[in-house]
Design a protein around this motif. Structure first.
Motif, mmCIF file in Angstrom:
data_model
loop_
_atom_site.group_PDB
_atom_site.id
_atom_site.type_symbol
_atom_site.label_atom_id
_atom_site.label_comp_id
_atom_site.label_asym_id
_atom_site.label_seq_id
_atom_site.Cartn_x
_atom_site.Cartn_y
_atom_site.Cartn_z
ATOM 1 N N GLN A 82 6.593 2.069 6.841
ATOM 2 C CA GLN A 82 5.199 2.173 7.706
ATOM 3 C C GLN A 82 4.183 2.094 6.297
ATOM 4 O OE1 GLN A 82 4.691 4.946 10.268
ATOM 5 N NE2 GLN A 82 2.522 4.635 10.758
ATOM 6 N N ASN A 83 4.482 2.893 5.258
ATOM 7 C CA ASN A 83 3.920 3.392 4.382
ATOM 8 C C ASN A 83 4.159 2.213 3.150
ATOM 9 O OD1 ASN A 83 6.201 4.432 3.482
ATOM 10 N ND2 ASN A 83 5.345 6.326 2.926
ATOM 11 N N TYR A 84 4.844 1.151 3.350
ATOM 12 C CA TYR A 84 5.368 0.153 2.358
ATOM 13 C C TYR A 84 6.314 0.672 1.427
ATOM 14 C CZ TYR A 84 0.545 -0.482 3.766
ATOM 15 O OH TYR A 84 -0.790 -0.767 4.445
ATOM 16 N N ALA A 85 5.963 1.800 0.629
ATOM 17 C CA ALA A 85 6.862 2.378 -0.261
ATOM 18 C C ALA A 85 7.317 1.399 -1.433
ATOM 19 C CB ALA A 85 8.442 2.767 0.452
ATOM 20 N N VAL A 86 6.394 0.570 -1.930
ATOM 21 C CA VAL A 86 6.462 -0.113 -3.142
ATOM 22 C C VAL A 86 6.498 1.052 -4.173
ATOM 23 C CG1 VAL A 86 5.648 -2.174 -2.189
ATOM 24 C CG2 VAL A 86 4.159 -0.593 -3.391
ATOM 25 N N PHE A 87 7.348 0.354 -5.262
ATOM 26 C CA PHE A 87 7.351 1.533 -6.451
ATOM 27 C C PHE A 87 6.395 1.107 -7.377
ATOM 28 C CE2 PHE A 87 12.110 -0.014 -5.410
ATOM 29 C CZ PHE A 87 12.273 1.331 -4.656
ATOM 30 N N PRO A 88 5.372 2.491 -7.507
ATOM 31 C CA PRO A 88 4.171 2.312 -8.340
ATOM 32 C C PRO A 88 4.337 2.223 -9.948
ATOM 33 C CG PRO A 88 4.649 4.519 -7.772
ATOM 34 C CD PRO A 88 5.510 3.790 -6.910
ATOM 35 N N HIS A 89 5.575 2.469 -10.119
ATOM 36 C CA HIS A 89 5.747 2.375 -11.701
ATOM 37 C C HIS A 89 6.476 1.137 -12.147
ATOM 38 C CE1 HIS A 89 9.447 3.723 -9.894
ATOM 39 N NE2 HIS A 89 10.137 3.601 -11.036
ATOM 40 N N MET A 90 6.384 0.086 -11.128
ATOM 41 C CA MET A 90 6.920 -1.343 -11.313
ATOM 42 C C MET A 90 5.951 -2.235 -11.249
ATOM 43 S SD MET A 90 10.643 -0.998 -9.901
ATOM 44 C CE MET A 90 11.498 0.532 -10.102
ATOM 45 N N THR A 91 5.930 -3.434 -11.715
ATOM 46 C CA THR A 91 4.847 -4.497 -11.316
ATOM 47 C C THR A 91 5.595 -5.225 -9.799
ATOM 48 O OG1 THR A 91 6.362 -6.194 -12.342
ATOM 49 C CG2 THR A 91 4.739 -5.222 -13.801
ATOM 50 N N VAL A 92 4.879 -6.016 -9.462
ATOM 51 C CA VAL A 92 5.314 -6.683 -8.067
ATOM 52 C C VAL A 92 6.531 -7.516 -8.510
ATOM 53 C CG1 VAL A 92 4.724 -8.487 -6.603
ATOM 54 C CG2 VAL A 92 2.800 -6.753 -7.269
ATOM 55 N N PHE A 93 6.494 -8.077 -9.815
ATOM 56 C CA PHE A 93 7.919 -8.863 -10.053
ATOM 57 C C PHE A 93 9.153 -8.147 -9.876
ATOM 58 C CE2 PHE A 93 11.213 -10.657 -12.555
ATOM 59 C CZ PHE A 93 11.052 -11.906 -12.021
ATOM 60 N N GLU A 159 7.068 -0.051 11.928
ATOM 61 C CA GLU A 159 5.915 -0.067 11.978
ATOM 62 C C GLU A 159 5.019 -0.827 10.954
ATOM 63 O OE1 GLU A 159 3.629 2.717 14.423
ATOM 64 O OE2 GLU A 159 5.310 3.816 15.110
ATOM 65 N N PRO A 160 5.292 -1.794 10.359
ATOM 66 C CA PRO A 160 4.630 -2.350 9.108
ATOM 67 C C PRO A 160 3.342 -2.529 9.008
ATOM 68 C CG PRO A 160 6.162 -3.790 9.795
ATOM 69 C CD PRO A 160 6.405 -2.730 10.732
ATOM 70 N N LEU A 161 3.170 -2.862 10.113
ATOM 71 C CA LEU A 161 1.547 -3.233 10.038
ATOM 72 C C LEU A 161 0.552 -2.424 10.584
ATOM 73 C CD1 LEU A 161 1.892 -6.666 11.763
ATOM 74 C CD2 LEU A 161 2.524 -5.966 9.310
ATOM 75 N N SER A 162 0.956 -1.052 10.945
ATOM 76 C CA SER A 162 0.145 -0.004 11.620
ATOM 77 C C SER A 162 -0.957 0.799 10.670
ATOM 78 C CB SER A 162 0.901 1.239 11.997
ATOM 79 O OG SER A 162 1.467 1.850 11.105
ATOM 80 N N ASN A 163 -0.753 0.241 9.450
ATOM 81 C CA ASN A 163 -1.754 0.782 8.273
ATOM 82 C C ASN A 163 -2.778 -0.032 8.060
ATOM 83 O OD1 ASN A 163 -0.574 3.333 8.195
ATOM 84 N ND2 ASN A 163 0.487 3.195 6.365
ATOM 85 N N LEU A 164 -2.802 -1.182 8.677
ATOM 86 C CA LEU A 164 -3.699 -2.395 8.148
ATOM 87 C C LEU A 164 -4.746 -2.545 9.172
ATOM 88 C CD1 LEU A 164 -0.914 -4.882 7.292
ATOM 89 C CD2 LEU A 164 -2.218 -3.354 6.001
ATOM 90 N N ASP A 165 -6.149 -2.962 8.760
ATOM 91 C CA ASP A 165 -6.976 -3.190 9.812
ATOM 92 C C ASP A 165 -6.794 -4.087 10.810
ATOM 93 O OD1 ASP A 165 -8.314 -5.596 8.843
ATOM 94 O OD2 ASP A 165 -8.301 -4.620 7.129
ATOM 95 N N ILE A 188 15.217 -5.966 13.219
ATOM 96 C CA ILE A 188 14.688 -4.793 14.274
ATOM 97 C C ILE A 188 13.617 -4.162 13.892
ATOM 98 C CG2 ILE A 188 15.385 -2.466 15.485
ATOM 99 C CD1 ILE A 188 18.378 -3.359 15.181
ATOM 100 N N TYR A 189 12.602 -4.211 14.682
ATOM 101 C CA TYR A 189 11.266 -3.900 14.464
ATOM 102 C C TYR A 189 10.768 -2.987 15.195
ATOM 103 C CZ TYR A 189 6.357 -5.379 13.378
ATOM 104 O OH TYR A 189 4.983 -5.324 12.993
ATOM 105 N N VAL A 190 10.370 -1.952 15.015
ATOM 106 C CA VAL A 190 9.903 -0.672 15.416
ATOM 107 C C VAL A 190 8.253 -0.785 15.610
ATOM 108 C CG1 VAL A 190 9.376 1.839 15.475
ATOM 109 C CG2 VAL A 190 11.698 0.948 15.036
ATOM 110 N N THR A 191 7.791 -0.541 16.659
ATOM 111 C CA THR A 191 6.133 -0.429 16.893
ATOM 112 C C THR A 191 5.885 0.210 18.165
ATOM 113 O OG1 THR A 191 4.451 -1.805 17.045
ATOM 114 C CG2 THR A 191 6.226 -2.864 17.941
#
Lengths: 352, 221
Positions: A82-93, A159-165, A188-191
């Motif tokens: 839900q909160n994406y959990a991308v790693f902030p210390h790494m680039t997108v690549f 809930e991957p989209l719940s934080n978006l407008d 499997i998608y929770v919403t």
């Protein structure tokens, strides 16, 4: 890819039973949504499938093997949070490549998979950026790309989209559907958003109080809810429930008589979708006292009373109805659901 | 005064050695305590909480004295004869314990500041527990912990002066001996102050560079 069999999963947190013998089969390549209100157990179930939470009882099989007790890393799945959990210390690549590098993939394959996932999710221009330089929608794309890059047997989404407008959510929903259809990943998608579930899913499992109330394709669940909860949770406005007396095996609505299921008692609940009615003379069909008329552009939303019970109905935008009017509404007999007043469960079929 | 230059240099070497060893061991011990402090086993986390509470509640000087005299008593009891513990070893051990108590709380705060979803995302991507710590949590924890950790290191440089009470010839001990033997306390203590000031200033500069090097991209402008 793989199918998933959830077999009588139970989860207790102390004395509280979060999941009560939940069973569900997700077919290979299928997109199934776990839909329900907050606290119904859908995220707990997803976390158990992922191996982030242990089950109190029951079994989970992915493909042909039981994964109960296995670490998340040994289950062959990926997850989007839900909160994406991308790693902030790494680039997108580096984020997208991370799972592959952990699998000791050679750099040529890493690069190829990252480019493929990035192209699929339109994030090629951002590969050298850090997550803090991205918008919410872009971060979400990175999270999905990272999950898809490892070519998981199963993709879990919480809930991957719940934080978006709202507008971005609609755009991402379309994109997700396209991406997942082309990848053919079992998902499997929770919403808690029924519009999201209806739009994305092959099938929906509606959850309530730690149990699955109904599993079916979106249209079937919408038109034939198995319980009062499902009817009330799915649809906007939700299904109307009108308590009616049963007379000689029929419910009499104005000049019309509707046969009810033979096993019904002296009272029954008539379930009716807001759009499953047509405007009629006040003497015909249901008599509705309109409290509020809201022109919504594409349709007219009326809130009022039928048989002194609150209802919401939808009429074409061209109809001229104002607050305070008393109108007649003819229900579509094919779209009436009959429910038991005590259990709230739908009768399987109406009488002929 | 100038006759003491060599002794000051020798004392400086000891001060730096005590600082380096205490800082290294204290950091490792502090990190271990911070991890154990977050343990789901209540007995473990309670013990670690008690440890940090005691260490931070007792003055550093007392811990040094307790380590020195306690160590001597322990060694004597084990061997059956009187064995005095090495002042250098006692100093390093005491300051390691002190440093670890404070560092543990800094690290614990930094670990808890890393979003819990990060750990789960890494687990879902197939990382082992050790990989999660070394590749995900610690790299994000470092920039959060660094400012407070740098302050702690500067405090440690100054705390090394306390070891002189157990007879280790460090900068402070040299100043004390010189002040007593020449009956000129002011120049010796000013010289010691200048040395400590130089050390802390150099440390501050190094830590600034470290902070810039290790700051999270998310924290950069």
């Amino acid at each position: 890819m793989a199918n998933i069999v959830i077999d009588r999963i139970r989860k207790n947190f102390g004395a509280f039973q979060a999941l009560k013998d939940v069973s569900l089969t997700v077919n290979d390549g299928e997109f199934v949504s776990l839909l329900g209100p907050s606290g119904c157990g859908k995220t707990t179930l997803l976390r158990i499938i992922a191996g982030l939470e242990s089950e109190s009882a029951g079994d989970i099989r992915i493909g042909d093997r039981s994964v109960a007790g296995l670490q998340p890393k040994d289950r062959g799945l990926a997850m989007v949070f839900q909160n994406y959990a991308v790693f902030p210390h790494m680039t997108v690549f580096e984020n997208v490549a991370f799972g592959l590098r952990m699998q000791k993939a050679d750099e040529a394959r890493v690069s190829q998979q990252v480019q493929k996932a990035a192209a699929l999710l339109h994030i090629e221009p951002y590969l050298d950026r850090y997550p803090n330089k991205l918008s919410g929608g872009q971060r979400q794309r990175v999270a999905v790309a990272r999950a898809l890059a490892v070519e998981p047997k199963v993709l879990l989404m919480d809930e991957p989209l719940s934080n978006l407008d709202a507008l971005l959510r609609l755009e991402m929903r379309t994109e997700l559907k396209t991406v997942l259809q082309s990848s053919g990943t079992t998902t499997i998608y929770v919403t808690h958003d029924q519009t999201e579930a209806m739009g994305l899913s092959d099938r929906i499992a509606v959850m309530h109080d730690g149990e699955i109330e109904q599993v079916g394709d979106p249209v079937d669940i919408y038109n034939h809810p198995a319980t009062r909860f499902v009817g009330g949770f799915i649809g906007n406005p939700p299904m109307n429930f009108i308590h009616m007396p049963v007379t000689g095996g029929h419910v009499i609505v104005g000049s019309e008589r509707f046969p009810v299921p033979p096993e019904s008692g002296p009272e029954i609940i008539l379930g009716l979708r807001g759009e499953a009615v047509a405007l009629a003379q006040a003497s015909e069909g249901f008599q509705m006292r309109v409290r509020v008329a809201e022109p919504m552009g594409s349709h007219l939303l009326l809130t009022g009373l039928i048989e002194n019970q609150p209802v919401r109905v939808i009429l074409p935008a061209t109809e001229k109805v104002a607050s305070g009017d008393v109108i007649g509404l003819k229900p579509d007999p094919a779209r009436i659901s009959w429910l038991a007043p005590d259990s709230g469960k739908a009768y399987l079929a109406a009488a002929a | 005064m100038y006759a003491f230059v060599d002794q000051f240099l020798s004392g400086l070497k000891n001060t730096l050695l005590v600082f380096a060893l205490s800082c290294a061991f204290g950091t490792l011990l502090g990190l271990l305590i911070a991890v154990l402090r977050n343990s789901t086993r209540k007995s473990v986390s309670s013990c670690m909480r008690a440890y940090t509470g005691i260490i931070r509640g007792v003055p550093e000087l007392l811990i040094i004295l307790l380590t020195y005299f306690g160590g001597t008593a322990l060694l004597s009891a084990i061997t059956g004869g009187y064995i005095e513990i090495n002042a250098f070893a006692a100093g390093v051990a005491a300051l390691t314990v002190v440093f670890s108590g404070y560092a543990a709380e800094i690290f614990r705060g930094a670990i808890n500041a890393v979003a819990p979803g990060q750990r789960e995302a890494a687990a879902a991507l197939g990382l082992s527990n050790a990989q999660i710590w070394f590749l995900i949590i610690i790299p994000q924890m470092i920039p959060i912990a660094l400012p407070a950790f740098c302050n702690l290191c500067i405090s440690l440089i100054k705390d090394t002066s306390l070891i002189s009470v157990v007879g280790l010839t460090d900068v402070m001990r040299v100043a004390y001996i010189g002040a007593g033997s020449l009956r000129a306390p002011l120049p010796f203590y000013l010289a010691a102050s200048a040395i400590y000031l130089a050390l802390t200033s150099l440390s501050l500069l190094s830590f600034r560079l470290l902070e810039r090097r290790y700051s999270l991209p998310a924290m950069k402008g």
